[in-house]
Design an enzyme around this catalytic site. Structure first.
Site, short mmCIF file in Angstrom:
data_model
loop_
_atom_site.label_atom_id
_atom_site.label_comp_id
_atom_site.label_asym_id
_atom_site.label_seq_id
_atom_site.Cartn_x
_atom_site.Cartn_y
_atom_site.Cartn_z
N MET A 234 70.00 32.30 52.78
CA MET A 234 70.11 32.49 51.33
C MET A 234 69.32 33.73 50.93
O MET A 234 68.19 33.93 51.38
CB MET A 234 69.55 31.29 50.57
CG MET A 234 70.31 29.98 50.75
SD MET A 234 72.06 30.01 50.29
CE MET A 234 71.97 30.47 48.56
N HIS B 279 84.61 31.03 49.91
CA HIS B 279 83.35 30.30 49.96
C HIS B 279 83.37 29.23 48.86
O HIS B 279 83.58 29.54 47.69
CB HIS B 279 82.20 31.27 49.74
CG HIS B 279 80.84 30.70 49.89
ND1 HIS B 279 80.24 30.49 51.12
CD2 HIS B 279 79.93 30.31 48.97
CE1 HIS B 279 79.03 30.01 50.94
NE2 HIS B 279 78.81 29.87 49.64
N HIS C 48 80.02 25.38 51.69
CA HIS C 48 78.55 25.46 51.67
C HIS C 48 78.04 24.23 50.93
O HIS C 48 78.13 24.15 49.71
CB HIS C 48 78.16 26.77 50.96
CG HIS C 48 76.69 26.95 50.80
ND1 HIS C 48 76.15 27.91 49.96
CD2 HIS C 48 75.63 26.32 51.36
CE1 HIS C 48 74.83 27.86 50.02
NE2 HIS C 48 74.48 26.89 50.85
N MET D 96 75.41 22.13 49.40
CA MET D 96 74.05 22.06 48.86
C MET D 96 73.87 20.64 48.34
O MET D 96 73.86 20.39 47.13
CB MET D 96 73.87 23.11 47.75
CG MET D 96 73.72 24.52 48.32
SD MET D 96 74.15 25.81 47.12
CE MET D 96 75.92 25.82 47.31
N SER E 71 82.99 33.75 46.45
CA SER E 71 82.56 32.40 46.09
C SER E 71 83.26 31.94 44.82
O SER E 71 83.12 32.55 43.76
CB SER E 71 81.05 32.37 45.88
OG SER E 71 80.71 31.13 45.29
N ASP F 70 74.04 35.01 51.28
CA ASP F 70 74.62 34.39 50.09
C ASP F 70 73.63 34.50 48.94
O ASP F 70 72.51 33.97 49.03
CB ASP F 70 74.93 32.91 50.41
CG ASP F 70 75.62 32.20 49.26
OD1 ASP F 70 75.95 32.84 48.24
OD2 ASP F 70 75.83 30.97 49.40
N MET G 122 77.77 21.28 45.24
CA MET G 122 76.41 20.95 44.77
C MET G 122 76.42 19.56 44.17
O MET G 122 77.37 19.18 43.47
CB MET G 122 75.96 21.95 43.71
CG MET G 122 76.03 23.40 44.17
SD MET G 122 75.24 24.49 42.96
CE MET G 122 75.76 26.10 43.55
N ASP H 36 81.25 26.31 47.09
CA ASP H 36 79.89 25.79 46.90
C ASP H 36 79.94 24.35 46.39
O ASP H 36 80.37 24.11 45.26
CB ASP H 36 79.14 26.66 45.89
CG ASP H 36 78.77 28.01 46.48
OD1 ASP H 36 78.10 28.03 47.52
OD2 ASP H 36 79.16 29.04 45.89
C1 DX5 Z 1 74.47 29.65 44.97
C2 DX5 Z 1 75.68 29.70 45.85
C3 DX5 Z 1 76.30 31.03 45.98
C4 DX5 Z 1 76.75 31.66 44.68
C5 DX5 Z 1 76.52 33.13 44.81
O1 DX5 Z 1 73.59 28.67 45.37
O2 DX5 Z 1 75.39 29.26 47.16
O3 DX5 Z 1 77.39 30.99 46.90
O4 DX5 Z 1 78.10 31.42 44.39
O5 DX5 Z 1 76.78 33.72 43.58
P1 DX5 Z 1 76.44 35.24 43.30
O6 DX5 Z 1 77.25 36.05 44.28
O7 DX5 Z 1 76.87 35.41 41.90
O8 DX5 Z 1 74.99 35.41 43.53
ZN ZN Z 2 77.05 29.46 48.58
#
Ligand code: DX5
Ligand code: ZN
Length: 239
Positions: free
Chosen positions: A147, A43, A76, A78, A19, A185, A47, A45
């Site tokens: 998650m 990956h 991903h 969010m 990620s 994740d 947000m 993210d």
């Molecule tokens: C958090 C993200 C994850 C995050 C995971 O909401 O969706 O993808 O990057 O990070 P780690 O592996 O550090 O928990």
């Molecule tokens: Zn993620």
């Protein structure tokens, strides 16, 4: 030099997706390519400071990054209103676009649109959302993301109790002969990836464990080795 193409061909069932959230945002292209020889996907993210309090990257960054690395993007989202925004990520060349069931007005319709736009469609289930009500819509998806933390921030502690959802989803996938990836994740590292594998996950996101390591490529190799060892030791719940 590891011949990853060879090892992946021999072991096609596991996907390791570092990620970028834990990477140096001033050097995203370099950080992506630091794991390109070892990772299967990257990956990403997204947000929006609405569905989650955090704010990360959006479409323009994904478009630029797409040109900077060969790794397939596992986006991903969010975000609120994925029905409005998700297709842009497919058009930007994402391999997979995952949106949260908590946010989508019409998950099945959006999955259909994503597939029509040429990408895989993923459904994400956040920490406080049960998986049972959504098992019946899984045939519309290519990936289910469970998650293992509350979505929003990297570096949180893995929550083993959330693996009950992974076990339930794996049982459903197996009994229904469904073709989809089961991704976890949050808090995935060398200590936790074996439990996630045992529960039935086949696709692993890791941020801190990869980009917080001195050698991110080696960290990916180690995660894969640990997961494969768990499969070899305990048998795969998949089969
Ligand atoms: C958090 C993200 C994850 C995050 C995971 O909401 O969706 O993808 O990057 O990070 P780690 O592996 O550090 O928990
Ligand atoms: Zn993620």
């Amino acid at each position: 030099m590891t011949d990853r193409a060879h090892s992946v061909a021999a072991e096609p069932d596991l996907v390791i997706a570092p990620s970028l959230l834990a990477a140096d945002f001033a050097r995203l292209g370099d950080e992506a390519n630091a794991v390109a020889a070892e990772a299967d996907w990257l990956h990403v993210d997204v947000m929006d400071n609405h569905y989650v309090p955090n704010l990360t990257i959006g479409l323009p960054v994904v478009e630029s990054l797409r040109k900077a690395t060969p790794l397939p993007f596992d986006c991903h989202l969010m975000i609120e209103a994925p029905d409005r925004w998700a297709i842009g990520y497919a058009e930007a060349g994402a391999y997979n676009v995952t949106f949260h069931v908590e946010t989508a007005a019409d998950p099945i319709g959006l999955a259909r649109d994503l597939r029509a736009a040429g990408t895989k469609a993923g459904l994400a289930i956040d920490r406080d959302t049960p998986v049972e009500p959504y098992l019946e819509i899984l045939p519309h998806f290519d990936l289910l993301l469970i998650m293992t933390i509350k979505a929003g921030f990297g570096g949180q502690a893995f929550m083993p109790e959330l693996l009950d959802k992974v076990r339930m989803a794996r049982r459903h996938i197996r009994s229904g002969h469904l073709e989809l990836r089961l991704e976890v994740d949050g808090g995935i590292d060398d200590q936790t990836i074996a439990a996630a594998t045992d529960a039935g996950a086949d696709t692993f996101v890791a941020g801190t464990a990869v980009y917080g390591a001195g050698d991110p490529a080696e960290a990916v190799r180690n995660l894969r080795r640990t997961a494969l060892h768990a499969l070899a030791t305990n048998g795969h719940p998949l089969r």
